[in-house]
Design a protein around this motif. Structure first.
Motif, mmCIF file in Angstrom:
data_model
loop_
_atom_site.group_PDB
_atom_site.id
_atom_site.type_symbol
_atom_site.label_atom_id
_atom_site.label_comp_id
_atom_site.label_asym_id
_atom_site.label_seq_id
_atom_site.Cartn_x
_atom_site.Cartn_y
_atom_site.Cartn_z
ATOM 1 N N ARG A 53 -35.654 0.103 97.488
ATOM 2 C CA ARG A 53 -34.679 -0.729 98.188
ATOM 3 C C ARG A 53 -35.299 -2.076 98.531
ATOM 4 O O ARG A 53 -36.478 -2.147 98.886
ATOM 5 N N PRO A 54 -34.492 -3.147 98.443
ATOM 6 C CA PRO A 54 -35.029 -4.447 98.849
ATOM 7 C C PRO A 54 -35.210 -4.474 100.362
ATOM 8 O O PRO A 54 -34.589 -3.688 101.086
ATOM 9 N N PRO A 55 -36.041 -5.343 100.837
ATOM 10 C CA PRO A 55 -36.257 -5.425 102.290
ATOM 11 C C PRO A 55 -34.941 -5.734 103.014
ATOM 12 O O PRO A 55 -34.021 -6.336 102.463
#
Length: 63
Positions: free
Chosen positions: A7-9
């Motif tokens: 997951r992206p930040p």
């Protein structure tokens, strides 16, 4: 092993949502402006048509 992508930040996700929200608001506003412009144009056409009908009725009754 999991094959899911990481997951992206959270910050990146929030920025993306903010951009999408701003775009949606702009599209909504543009739609409203287009509706207002169409309404004004149609109102002007209706008033012109009614004025033409009224003037033709007046000329017919003056004969």
């Amino acid at each position: 092993m999991s094959l899911r992508a990481p997951r992206p930040p959270l910050r990146v996700m929030q920025e993306q949502r903010a951009r999408e929200a701003a775009k949606a608001v702009e599209e909504y506003a543009a739609s409203g402006r287009a509706t207002e412009a169409k309404t004004e144009r149609l109102r002007a056409l209706r008033l012109a048509r009614e004025a033409a009908n009224d003037s033709s009725k007046m000329s017919k009754t003056n004969r």
